[in-house]
Design an enzyme around this catalytic site. Structure first.
Site, short mmCIF file in Angstrom:
data_model
loop_
_atom_site.label_atom_id
_atom_site.label_comp_id
_atom_site.label_asym_id
_atom_site.label_seq_id
_atom_site.Cartn_x
_atom_site.Cartn_y
_atom_site.Cartn_z
N ASP A 54 -6.15 4.88 -0.47
CA ASP A 54 -7.22 4.55 0.46
C ASP A 54 -6.63 4.28 1.85
O ASP A 54 -7.07 4.82 2.86
CB ASP A 54 -7.96 3.31 -0.08
CG ASP A 54 -9.29 3.08 0.62
OD1 ASP A 54 -9.64 3.87 1.50
OD2 ASP A 54 -9.97 2.11 0.27
N TYR A 91 -9.20 -1.52 -7.67
CA TYR A 91 -10.63 -1.23 -7.50
C TYR A 91 -11.39 -1.36 -8.81
O TYR A 91 -12.54 -0.97 -8.90
CB TYR A 91 -10.81 0.18 -6.92
CG TYR A 91 -10.37 0.28 -5.48
CD1 TYR A 91 -9.05 0.03 -5.13
CD2 TYR A 91 -11.25 0.63 -4.47
CE1 TYR A 91 -8.62 0.10 -3.82
CE2 TYR A 91 -10.82 0.72 -3.15
CZ TYR A 91 -9.51 0.45 -2.84
OH TYR A 91 -9.09 0.53 -1.54
N LYS A 98 5.13 0.84 -5.06
CA LYS A 98 5.75 -0.43 -4.68
C LYS A 98 6.34 -1.01 -5.96
O LYS A 98 6.15 -2.19 -6.28
CB LYS A 98 4.67 -1.35 -4.07
CG LYS A 98 5.22 -2.58 -3.39
CD LYS A 98 5.89 -2.30 -2.05
CE LYS A 98 6.61 -3.52 -1.53
NZ LYS A 98 7.41 -3.27 -0.32
N ASP A 118 5.84 1.19 2.03
CA ASP A 118 6.05 0.73 3.41
C ASP A 118 6.92 1.73 4.17
O ASP A 118 6.64 2.10 5.32
CB ASP A 118 6.62 -0.69 3.49
CG ASP A 118 7.47 -1.09 2.30
OD1 ASP A 118 7.50 -0.34 1.32
OD2 ASP A 118 8.12 -2.16 2.36
#
Ligand code: NAI
Length: 340
Positions: free
Chosen positions: A236, A132, A179, A212
């Site tokens: 988010d 962002y 991740k 995930d």
């Protein structure tokens, strides 16, 4: 606008009604605050798509200055165009005021039907960097690059915030979501910082999970999580997923916290599909105002409003469409006000 009350002095705060369903749901929250006898002196400022022409930005300096001055704001959602158009007012606000922690408590709301019982977790999202950062460019025709910025400073700060929140609320675990198997450097740094902070909190269990798998585990059994610590984009996405676990975006509140200021707003956006129809659920923004009252030290009023919201929603006739009922915005607001 000021409201009558039992308190001594009115709390000064900034009010941004937002766009889409924003004006409807924030007006409902103002009615509820007034019914609870809270004295607020609002400095209402304009922000959003409609003011871009007038001020050259959806989050004008006047709005930012007001929040800097009052240090507290209640905000409705503001829409952002997809693809092109102006930069997100929400991202500008969070970055300009360094509102580094997005805090979203996700709990079952009595009476609100959902698939899970016993959900009680807090999403703690880094709010100022990651993807962002707004650093995107076209490298060559057909190729674009978006930069994910991760700093040690921001990662340590958000990890510390998550652990301090866990300690304050007696929560047993902080789980860092990442991740880092793929994004070895950026998410790797985020994790390394979380690990460093975890050492200062030996009484709080520290765990890590790949995003995930986390999404799957949340859907399978959300009760196993207590505090989720995430960078900006993951936070988010999982915030909305978590909202879905307890009845949807209509019921989950939030806060954007910085060193100097705090801005309280629901997780949901401006919901253009239902804007103006007076069917939006104001619960999320009302519970965001409950978080604001706790931040202001108005514990009794906060408890009273929370109790009234729960008591209203236990009655099926007061539930809005998004949570399986037929009530409209005015119906649920009236039911909450009556219980105060
Ligand atoms: P959204 O959260 O506005 O809506 C998603 C779905 O949930 C829609 O079907 C909507 O009708 C429903 N919904 C949301 N809030 C509701 C409520 N209070 N009561 C009943 N139903 C509700 O997300 P969407 O459609 O992806 O985004 C719309 C706009 O909002 C976009 O321009 C986006 O950029 C902006 N946005 C702004 C945020 C903010 O100001 N903090 C946060 C998220 C999105």
């Amino acid at each position: 606008m000021s409201t009558a009350s039992h308190g001594d002095e009115a709390h000064q705060a900034t009010l941004i009604r937002g766009d889409g369903i924003g004006p409807e749901v924030t007006e409902a929250a103002l009615q509820v605050l007034e019914a609870a006898g809270v004295r607020m002196a609002w400095d209402e400022v304009e922000a959003g798509a409609e003011v871009v022409q007038k001020y050259g930005s959806p989050m004008p300096d006047r709005a930012l200055d007001s929040i800097r001055r009052h240090r507290v704001a209640l905000k409705g959602p503001i829409g952002t165009p997809v693809g092109g158009g102006f930069r997100s007012a929400n991202v500008s606000l969070r970055q300009s005021l360094d509102l580094f922690a997005s805090v979203r408590p996700v709990q079952n709301v009595p009476g609100v039907p959902c698939r899970y019982e016993g959900v009680d977790l807090v999403v703690v999202r880094e709010n100022t960097e990651g993807l962002y950062s707004g650093l995107e460019h076209r490298v060559a025709p057909g190729i674009v690059e978006s930069l994910k910025i991760v700093t040690e400073h921001a990662s340590l700060r958000i990890a510390r915030y998550a652990f301090e929140l866990a300690q304050r609320e007696g929560r047993p675990e902080v789980c860092a979501v990442h991740k880092a198997n793929i994004l070895k450097l950026s998410d790797g740094l985020f994790l390394e910082c979380a690990q460093r902070v975890a050492r200062d909190f030996p009484d709080i269990r520290y765990t890590e999970i790949i995003i995930d798998n986390c999404a799957m585990q949340l859907v399978k059994d959300p009760t196993r999580f207590s505090v989720l610590l995430l960078e900006n984009l993951y936070g988010d996405i999982l915030s909305d997923l978590c909202a879905g676990l307890v009845g949807g975006l209509g019921v989950v509140p939030g806060a954007n916290i910085g060193e100097g200021c705090a801005v309280f707003e629901a997780v949901h956006g401006s919901a253009p599909d239902i804007a103006g129809k007076r069917v939006a659920n104001p619960t999320a923004v009302i519970l965001s105002s409950v978080m604001m009252l706790r931040h202001l030290g108005e514990q009794d009023a906060a408890d009273a409003i929370e109790t009234a919201v729960h008591a209203a929603l236990v009655e099926p006739e007061n539930r809005t469409r998004d949570i399986g009922g037929h009530a409209d915005l005015d119906g649920i607001t009236r039911a909450i006000v009556e219980r105060l």
